[in-house]
Write a protein that holds these residues in place. Structure first.
Motif, mmCIF file in Angstrom:
data_model
loop_
_atom_site.group_PDB
_atom_site.id
_atom_site.type_symbol
_atom_site.label_atom_id
_atom_site.label_comp_id
_atom_site.label_asym_id
_atom_site.label_seq_id
_atom_site.Cartn_x
_atom_site.Cartn_y
_atom_site.Cartn_z
ATOM 1 N N SER A 126 -3.969 1.026 -14.910
ATOM 2 C CA SER A 126 -5.015 1.928 -15.384
ATOM 3 C C SER A 126 -5.194 3.109 -14.441
ATOM 4 O O SER A 126 -4.806 3.071 -13.274
ATOM 5 C CB SER A 126 -6.336 1.162 -15.500
ATOM 6 N N LEU A 127 -5.811 4.148 -14.968
ATOM 7 C CA LEU A 127 -6.132 5.319 -14.163
ATOM 8 C C LEU A 127 -7.099 4.929 -13.043
ATOM 9 O O LEU A 127 -7.005 5.444 -11.924
ATOM 10 C CB LEU A 127 -6.731 6.421 -15.046
ATOM 11 N N ALA A 128 -7.992 3.980 -13.320
ATOM 12 C CA ALA A 128 -8.926 3.506 -12.289
ATOM 13 C C ALA A 128 -8.168 2.845 -11.135
ATOM 14 O O ALA A 128 -8.512 3.041 -9.962
ATOM 15 C CB ALA A 128 -9.930 2.537 -12.892
ATOM 16 N N ALA A 129 -7.134 2.075 -11.449
ATOM 17 C CA ALA A 129 -6.341 1.420 -10.405
ATOM 18 C C ALA A 129 -5.594 2.459 -9.566
ATOM 19 O O ALA A 129 -5.553 2.363 -8.334
ATOM 20 C CB ALA A 129 -5.362 0.424 -11.020
ATOM 21 N N ILE A 130 -5.033 3.462 -10.229
ATOM 22 C CA ILE A 130 -4.356 4.537 -9.499
ATOM 23 C C ILE A 130 -5.359 5.276 -8.614
ATOM 24 O O ILE A 130 -5.051 5.609 -7.463
ATOM 25 C CB ILE A 130 -3.658 5.518 -10.479
ATOM 26 N N SER A 131 -6.552 5.502 -9.130
ATOM 27 C CA SER A 131 -7.586 6.180 -8.339
ATOM 28 C C SER A 131 -7.928 5.396 -7.081
ATOM 29 O O SER A 131 -8.177 5.987 -6.022
ATOM 30 C CB SER A 131 -8.839 6.403 -9.177
ATOM 31 N N LYS A 132 -7.926 4.064 -7.178
ATOM 32 C CA LYS A 132 -8.183 3.245 -5.984
ATOM 33 C C LYS A 132 -7.063 3.430 -4.965
ATOM 34 O O LYS A 132 -7.323 3.560 -3.766
ATOM 35 C CB LYS A 132 -8.327 1.771 -6.364
ATOM 36 N N HIS A 133 -5.823 3.435 -5.434
ATOM 37 C CA HIS A 133 -4.690 3.659 -4.536
ATOM 38 C C HIS A 133 -4.802 5.038 -3.882
ATOM 39 O O HIS A 133 -4.579 5.190 -2.674
ATOM 40 C CB HIS A 133 -3.362 3.559 -5.288
ATOM 41 N N LEU A 134 -5.170 6.044 -4.665
ATOM 42 C CA LEU A 134 -5.318 7.399 -4.129
ATOM 43 C C LEU A 134 -6.449 7.466 -3.102
ATOM 44 O O LEU A 134 -6.342 8.171 -2.095
ATOM 45 C CB LEU A 134 -5.550 8.401 -5.256
ATOM 46 N N GLY A 135 -7.505 6.712 -3.348
ATOM 47 C CA GLY A 135 -8.613 6.658 -2.393
ATOM 48 C C GLY A 135 -8.178 6.086 -1.054
ATOM 49 O O GLY A 135 -8.553 6.588 0.011
ATOM 50 N N ILE A 136 -7.372 5.031 -1.092
ATOM 51 C CA ILE A 136 -6.863 4.418 0.143
ATOM 52 C C ILE A 136 -5.963 5.408 0.882
ATOM 53 O O ILE A 136 -6.068 5.569 2.101
ATOM 54 C CB ILE A 136 -6.126 3.103 -0.175
ATOM 55 N N LEU A 137 -5.084 6.077 0.142
ATOM 56 C CA LEU A 137 -4.217 7.083 0.760
ATOM 57 C C LEU A 137 -5.041 8.221 1.357
ATOM 58 O O LEU A 137 -4.728 8.732 2.433
ATOM 59 C CB LEU A 137 -3.214 7.624 -0.262
ATOM 60 N N GLY A 138 -6.100 8.613 0.668
ATOM 61 C CA GLY A 138 -6.968 9.678 1.155
ATOM 62 C C GLY A 138 -7.719 9.275 2.412
ATOM 63 O O GLY A 138 -7.796 10.052 3.375
ATOM 64 N N ARG A 139 -8.279 8.065 2.434
ATOM 65 C CA ARG A 139 -9.010 7.611 3.625
ATOM 66 C C ARG A 139 -8.087 7.480 4.835
ATOM 67 O O ARG A 139 -8.511 7.659 5.972
ATOM 68 C CB ARG A 139 -9.731 6.295 3.338
ATOM 69 N N ALA A 140 -6.817 7.184 4.577
ATOM 70 C CA ALA A 140 -5.833 7.105 5.662
ATOM 71 C C ALA A 140 -5.367 8.491 6.096
ATOM 72 O O ALA A 140 -4.631 8.611 7.074
ATOM 73 C CB ALA A 140 -4.638 6.256 5.223
ATOM 74 N N GLY A 141 -5.778 9.526 5.365
ATOM 75 C CA GLY A 141 -5.404 10.892 5.708
ATOM 76 C C GLY A 141 -4.014 11.280 5.215
ATOM 77 O O GLY A 141 -3.512 12.344 5.557
ATOM 78 N N LEU A 142 -3.390 10.431 4.398
ATOM 79 C CA LEU A 142 -2.033 10.693 3.926
ATOM 80 C C LEU A 142 -1.985 11.686 2.776
ATOM 81 O O LEU A 142 -0.956 12.320 2.553
ATOM 82 C CB LEU A 142 -1.353 9.384 3.522
ATOM 83 N N ILE A 143 -3.087 11.795 2.031
ATOM 84 C CA ILE A 143 -3.181 12.777 0.949
ATOM 85 C C ILE A 143 -4.557 13.415 0.982
ATOM 86 O O ILE A 143 -5.490 12.881 1.581
ATOM 87 C CB ILE A 143 -2.935 12.176 -0.458
ATOM 88 N N THR A 144 -4.657 14.564 0.338
ATOM 89 C CA THR A 144 -5.957 15.159 0.052
ATOM 90 C C THR A 144 -6.024 15.365 -1.453
ATOM 91 O O THR A 144 -4.991 15.463 -2.130
ATOM 92 C CB THR A 144 -6.152 16.515 0.769
ATOM 93 N N GLN A 145 -7.246 15.387 -1.960
ATOM 94 C CA GLN A 145 -7.457 15.646 -3.380
ATOM 95 C C GLN A 145 -8.365 16.864 -3.503
ATOM 96 O O GLN A 145 -9.313 17.015 -2.743
ATOM 97 C CB GLN A 145 -8.084 14.432 -4.073
ATOM 98 N N GLU A 146 -8.016 17.705 -4.459
ATOM 99 C CA GLU A 146 -8.759 18.947 -4.665
ATOM 100 C C GLU A 146 -8.994 19.135 -6.150
ATOM 101 O O GLU A 146 -8.089 18.984 -6.964
ATOM 102 C CB GLU A 146 -7.934 20.120 -4.113
ATOM 103 N N ARG A 147 -10.217 19.471 -6.465
ATOM 104 C CA ARG A 147 -10.582 19.729 -7.862
ATOM 105 C C ARG A 147 -10.264 21.186 -8.178
ATOM 106 O O ARG A 147 -10.730 22.101 -7.484
ATOM 107 C CB ARG A 147 -12.066 19.462 -8.034
ATOM 108 N N ARG A 148 -9.447 21.404 -9.205
ATOM 109 C CA ARG A 148 -9.143 22.753 -9.695
ATOM 110 C C ARG A 148 -9.509 22.780 -11.165
ATOM 111 O O ARG A 148 -8.774 22.264 -12.002
ATOM 112 C CB ARG A 148 -7.657 23.085 -9.525
ATOM 113 N N GLY A 149 -10.649 23.357 -11.451
ATOM 114 C CA GLY A 149 -11.148 23.321 -12.827
ATOM 115 C C GLY A 149 -11.501 21.890 -13.201
ATOM 116 O O GLY A 149 -12.261 21.232 -12.512
ATOM 117 N N ARG A 150 -10.911 21.393 -14.273
ATOM 118 C CA ARG A 150 -11.176 20.030 -14.728
ATOM 119 C C ARG A 150 -10.180 19.012 -14.183
ATOM 120 O O ARG A 150 -10.288 17.836 -14.458
ATOM 121 C CB ARG A 150 -11.131 19.980 -16.252
#
Length: 114
Positions: A46-70
């Motif tokens: 699910s998209l929710a599961a991917i979002s959790k993985h992205l959150g872990i990567l973000g907290r580790a500093g391995l990725i950043t997420q940026e909102r561009r429009g929607r």
């Protein structure tokens, strides 16, 4: 105190890298920034599961997420791997282990367990 902070950051990086889905996501982001929905596309979760993985990567500093429009975009932060790389390089004398030779060594050195 700084040593503990560095150790915690290193722990978070290695914990994030321990999961094959997160490693696959990082590999995908090597090419270019990607929208979260595009990151999720090749995975059967699910998209929710991917979002959790992205959150872990973000907290580790391995990725950043940026909102561009929607759309939320993910970007690889390769500098976050620098401390982990430096730590691993300190074990350089152990590089290029020949696993067959190591197995022969263990069989010669350890008593027969069978």
């Amino acid at each position: 105190m700084k040593g503990m902070q560095n150790a915690l950051a290193l722990d978070m990086v290695f914990a994030a890298l321990a999961d094959p889905t997160r490693r696959a996501i990082l590999s995908m982001l090597l090419e270019d920034d990607m929208a979260v929905t595009d990151v999720a596309e090749p995975f059967e979760m699910s998209l929710a599961a991917i979002s959790k993985h992205l959150g872990i990567l973000g907290r580790a500093g391995l990725i950043t997420q940026e909102r561009r429009g929607r759309v939320t975009w993910c970007k690889l932060e390769p500098d976050a791997l620098r401390d982990a790389s430096i730590w691993m390089q300190s074990f350089g004398q152990f590089e290029a282990v020949n696993l067959d030779a190591f197995e022969r060594f263990l069989k010669a050195e350890l008593p027969d367990e069978g």
